[in-house]
Design a protein around this motif. Structure first.
Motif, PDB file in Angstrom:
ATOM      1  N   ASP A 110      36.898 103.457  52.247  1.00 31.01           N
ATOM      2  CA  ASP A 110      37.984 102.779  52.458  1.00 31.01           C
ATOM      3  C   ASP A 110      37.904 102.060  53.678  1.00 31.01           C
ATOM      4  N   LEU A 111      37.890 100.673  53.768  1.00 32.22           N
ATOM      5  CA  LEU A 111      37.610 100.042  55.012  1.00 32.22           C
ATOM      6  C   LEU A 111      38.676 100.365  55.998  1.00 32.22           C
ATOM      7  N   ARG A 112      39.738 100.748  55.853  1.00 33.60           N
ATOM      8  CA  ARG A 112      40.872 100.909  56.546  1.00 33.60           C
ATOM      9  C   ARG A 112      40.230 102.158  57.732  1.00 33.60           C
ATOM     10  N   ARG A 113      39.500 102.969  57.168  1.00 25.28           N
ATOM     11  CA  ARG A 113      39.091 103.979  57.980  1.00 25.28           C
ATOM     12  C   ARG A 113      38.043 103.476  59.119  1.00 25.28           C
ATOM     13  N   LEU A 114      37.277 102.537  58.737  1.00 27.71           N
ATOM     14  CA  LEU A 114      36.235 102.013  59.546  1.00 27.71           C
ATOM     15  C   LEU A 114      37.204 101.072  60.625  1.00 27.71           C
ATOM     16  N   LEU A 115      37.985 100.436  60.155  1.00 26.17           N
ATOM     17  CA  LEU A 115      38.831  99.629  61.018  1.00 26.17           C
ATOM     18  C   LEU A 115      39.718 100.499  62.265  1.00 26.17           C
ATOM     19  N   ASP A 116      39.903 101.617  61.658  1.00 30.48           N
ATOM     20  CA  ASP A 116      40.639 102.614  62.841  1.00 30.48           C
ATOM     21  C   ASP A 116      39.952 102.940  63.898  1.00 30.48           C
ATOM     22  N   ASP A 117      38.580 102.776  63.644  1.00 33.04           N
ATOM     23  CA  ASP A 117      37.572 103.445  64.837  1.00 33.04           C
ATOM     24  C   ASP A 117      37.628 102.403  65.870  1.00 33.04           C
ATOM     25  N   ARG A 118      38.149 102.886  67.025  1.00 27.87           N
ATOM     26  CA  ARG A 118      38.321 102.122  68.262  1.00 27.87           C
ATOM     27  C   ARG A 118      37.068 101.789  68.880  1.00 27.87           C
ATOM     28  N   ARG A 119      36.037 102.568  68.656  1.00 30.82           N
ATOM     29  CA  ARG A 119      34.778 102.358  69.357  1.00 30.82           C
ATOM     30  C   ARG A 119      34.127 101.152  68.818  1.00 30.82           C
ATOM     31  N   ILE A 120      34.539 100.730  67.686  1.00 26.82           N
ATOM     32  CA  ILE A 120      33.795  99.562  66.761  1.00 26.82           C
ATOM     33  C   ILE A 120      34.058  98.094  67.374  1.00 26.82           C
ATOM     34  N   ASP A 121      33.305  97.282  68.033  1.00 26.61           N
ATOM     35  CA  ASP A 121      33.551  96.001  68.589  1.00 26.61           C
ATOM     36  C   ASP A 121      33.380  95.160  67.513  1.00 26.61           C
ATOM     37  N   ALA A 122      32.639  95.094  66.393  1.00 29.29           N
ATOM     38  CA  ALA A 122      32.429  93.893  65.659  1.00 29.29           C
ATOM     39  C   ALA A 122      32.169  94.496  64.145  1.00 29.29           C
TER      40      ALA A 122
ATOM     41  N   LEU B  25      42.353  91.574  58.027  1.00 28.50           N
ATOM     42  CA  LEU B  25      42.667  92.791  58.552  1.00 28.50           C
ATOM     43  C   LEU B  25      41.777  93.498  59.819  1.00 28.50           C
ATOM     44  N   ALA B  26      40.505  93.086  59.883  1.00 33.38           N
ATOM     45  CA  ALA B  26      39.670  93.415  61.126  1.00 33.38           C
ATOM     46  C   ALA B  26      39.885  92.562  62.238  1.00 33.38           C
ATOM     47  N   LEU B  27      40.092  91.100  62.178  1.00 33.39           N
ATOM     48  CA  LEU B  27      40.747  90.678  63.169  1.00 33.39           C
ATOM     49  C   LEU B  27      41.918  91.251  63.991  1.00 33.39           C
ATOM     50  N   ASP B  28      42.942  91.467  62.912  1.00 31.54           N
ATOM     51  CA  ASP B  28      44.030  92.047  63.501  1.00 31.54           C
ATOM     52  C   ASP B  28      44.006  93.428  63.883  1.00 31.54           C
ATOM     53  N   ALA B  29      42.943  94.130  63.739  1.00 34.73           N
ATOM     54  CA  ALA B  29      42.726  95.293  64.263  1.00 34.73           C
ATOM     55  C   ALA B  29      41.769  95.161  65.687  1.00 34.73           C
ATOM     56  N   GLY B  30      41.592  94.012  65.946  1.00 34.61           N
ATOM     57  CA  GLY B  30      40.792  93.757  67.333  1.00 34.61           C
ATOM     58  C   GLY B  30      39.368  93.831  67.352  1.00 34.61           C
ATOM     59  N   LYS B  31      39.058  93.398  66.103  1.00 40.59           N
ATOM     60  CA  LYS B  31      37.563  93.364  65.848  1.00 40.59           C
ATOM     61  C   LYS B  31      37.033  91.938  65.945  1.00 40.59           C
ATOM     62  N   HIS B  32      35.858  91.700  66.350  1.00 37.12           N
ATOM     63  CA  HIS B  32      35.121  90.603  66.134  1.00 37.12           C
ATOM     64  C   HIS B  32      34.545  90.857  64.521  1.00 37.12           C
ATOM     65  N   VAL B  33      34.385  89.522  64.001  1.00 38.52           N
ATOM     66  CA  VAL B  33      33.925  89.428  62.656  1.00 38.52           C
ATOM     67  C   VAL B  33      32.918  88.599  62.328  1.00 38.52           C
ATOM     68  N   TYR B  34      32.048  89.030  61.655  1.00 37.97           N
ATOM     69  CA  TYR B  34      30.811  88.146  61.012  1.00 37.97           C
ATOM     70  C   TYR B  34      31.204  88.233  59.574  1.00 37.97           C
ATOM     71  N   VAL B  35      31.505  87.435  58.737  1.00 36.10           N
ATOM     72  CA  VAL B  35      31.517  87.324  57.550  1.00 36.10           C
ATOM     73  C   VAL B  35      30.832  86.375  56.384  1.00 36.10           C
ATOM     74  N   GLU B  36      30.480  87.135  55.360  1.00 39.54           N
ATOM     75  CA  GLU B  36      29.682  86.160  54.534  1.00 39.54           C
ATOM     76  C   GLU B  36      30.255  84.864  53.795  1.00 39.54           C
ATOM     77  N   LYS B  37      29.312  83.903  53.548  1.00 41.73           N
ATOM     78  CA  LYS B  37      29.914  82.921  52.855  1.00 41.73           C
ATOM     79  C   LYS B  37      30.201  83.148  51.538  1.00 41.73           C
ATOM     80  N   PRO B  38      31.220  82.271  50.832  1.00 37.22           N
ATOM     81  CA  PRO B  38      32.018  81.458  51.518  1.00 37.22           C
ATOM     82  C   PRO B  38      33.252  82.225  52.380  1.00 37.22           C
TER      83      PRO B  38
END
Length: 440
Positions: free
Chosen positions: A95-107, A123-136
């Motif tokens: 579940d990606l929510r568990r990854l996004l809850d990790d405060r150590r993760i920058d991106a 969701l990732a941006l709102d969790a304070g993470k920088h994002v690399y997202v595949e196209k499109p």
């Protein structure tokens, strides 16, 4: 009709393409990267996700802290890949929510199916993470705008996986075009010409035991599982993908926009397309021709136009390349082959210059990580770039679907005078799903 390529063969070719891209990029760069270590996570560990992981795990300036996939077998393989490459075992979650809850993760790297790109990024941006997202970067036009809004309110960086933007060979070609090497450029063309395989015809069935199908569906409408949906075949289903125009074609469309110098959406779009070859469950055209018009882009009353051609049953080159972008100027032509190189022709078709080289995925990572560390102000393929290129895919697919020329308001991002087409600017989500974008 030609005999269809078995699905296993088609998927193997896709995996080899991703691996080849990764290896070519890795071989072109050294391992001497320095700088503050960035802690990252990856969501979606399929073919392209694995290519990202191989590069990230080998970097001394990156720690892959967590990997996420809804398929237990892929998840285990991803965790093993990271441990082999870095000597450190990452956390592994479904579940990606568990990854996004990790405060150590920058991106966060997002390499999911298309229908998850924008919801996961937001969701990732709102969790304070920088994002690399595949196209499109989005499954529809509205999601592109919502992603841009999330970038603005978060203050974080977003990089879209159109790695040509960071590839020195392509940057050189575009610099020449925009610097006047072929005179004034009024028309660009992008094309996607290759042989895909039939996905066959299936009926609903039970999903494999290792797959959490409900998590895979996410905020998309709940539809029964089919054996020709995974892996990778989701691209040909409207609920989950954007066709091959949104898969390979968007790379060349992005380069065409870049060289043409257009920094807005087109105002008129025409597209004819349909299934001329495949008799299977694919819901997108296998044959597609689109024209995008940018009024006044070359000055008052002088338009620029972008043309796109797609034949995913025809493994024959045009202009010397299977996939590519061409720029037609008043004093010459520049032709760029996707992940191959370019050739510049002057008057009387005289070859003036050429350069070869593959797409540089590692350089695209470097560009993004420099932004994460605060060493660069903006990524080479930020949300505005990704949204414009993705919108071309969506507008062409809409025009082909309704069979009419579209009038589009670039500022309002709305199709005018056509209620049926206008409704396709956004999508329907599962009621109350936790990942449905806000105000969608």
């Amino acid at each position: 009709m030609m005999e269809a390529i078995p699905r296993r063969t088609m998927l193997r070719r896709g995996a080899l393409g991703a691996a080849g891209l990764q290896l070519a990029a890795a071989g072109a760069r050294g391992d001497g990267r320095t700088g503050p270590r960035v802690v990252v996570g990856l969501i979606g560990a399929g073919g392209m996700g694995s290519a990202h992981l191989r590069l990230l795990a080998a970097r001394p300036d990156v720690e892959v802290a967590c990997v996420c996939d809804v398929d237990a077998e892929r998840l285990a393989s991803a965790a093993k890949l990271v441990e082999q490459g870095s000597g450190r075992a990452p956390a592994a979650v479904r579940d990606l929510r568990r990854l996004l809850d990790d405060r150590r993760i920058d991106a966060v790297w997002i390499a999911t199916p298309d229908h998850w790109h924008a919801p996961a990024a937001i969701l990732a941006l709102d969790a304070g993470k920088h994002v690399y997202v595949e196209k499109p970067c989005c499954h529809n036009i509205r999601e592109g705008a919502l992603t841009a809004e999330a970038v603005a309110r978060s203050g974080k960086h977003l990089q879209v996986g159109t790695q040509s933007r960071s590839t020195a060979v392509v940057k050189d070609a575009v610099d020449r075009v925009r610097g006047g090497a072929i005179g004034e450029v009024l028309v660009a063309k992008a094309w996607n010409s290759q042989l895909r395989g039939s996905i066959g015809k299936t009926r609903p069935s039970e999903p494999p035991s290792q797959l959490d199908y409900d998590l895979w569906l996410g905020p998309a409408p709940a539809v029964p599982y089919r054996s020709n949906l995974l892996p990778g075949v989701w691209r040909w289903w409207r609920d989950f993908g954007c066709g091959d125009m949104g898969n390979d074609g968007v790379h060349d469309l992005d380069v065409a926009c870049w060289g043409l110098g257009v920094e807005t959406h087109p105002s008129r779009i025409a597209c004819l397309g349909g299934k001329s070859f495949f008799d299977d469950d694919q819901e997108f055209p296998d044959t597609q021709y689109a024209v995008f018009e940018y009024p006044d882009a070359a000055g008052p009353g002088r338009a620029r136009r972008l043309i796109f051609e797609q034949r995913i049953w025809s493994p024959y080159v045009q202009e010397g390349y299977e996939n590519g972008a061409a720029f037609y100027g008043t004093e010459g032509v520049m032709i760029i082959g996707h992940t191959v190189g370019w050739t510049l022709y002057g008057p009387k078709n005289r070859k003036l210059a050429e350069r070869a080289g593959p797409a540089d995925l590692a350089a695209h990572h470097d560009d993004f990580l420099a932004c994460v560390r605060g060493e660069s102000k903006a990524p080479s393929a930020g949300v505005a770039v990704g949204h414009r290129s993705a919108a071309l895919v969506h507008l062409a697919n809409i025009a082909a679907r309704v069979g009419r020329v579209l009038d589009f308001d670039p500022r309002a991002e709305a199709i005018l005078g056509d209620a049926e087409a206008a409704a396709l600017v956004s999508r329907r989500y599962r009621d109350g799903h936790w990942a449905a974008p806000p105000t969608a």
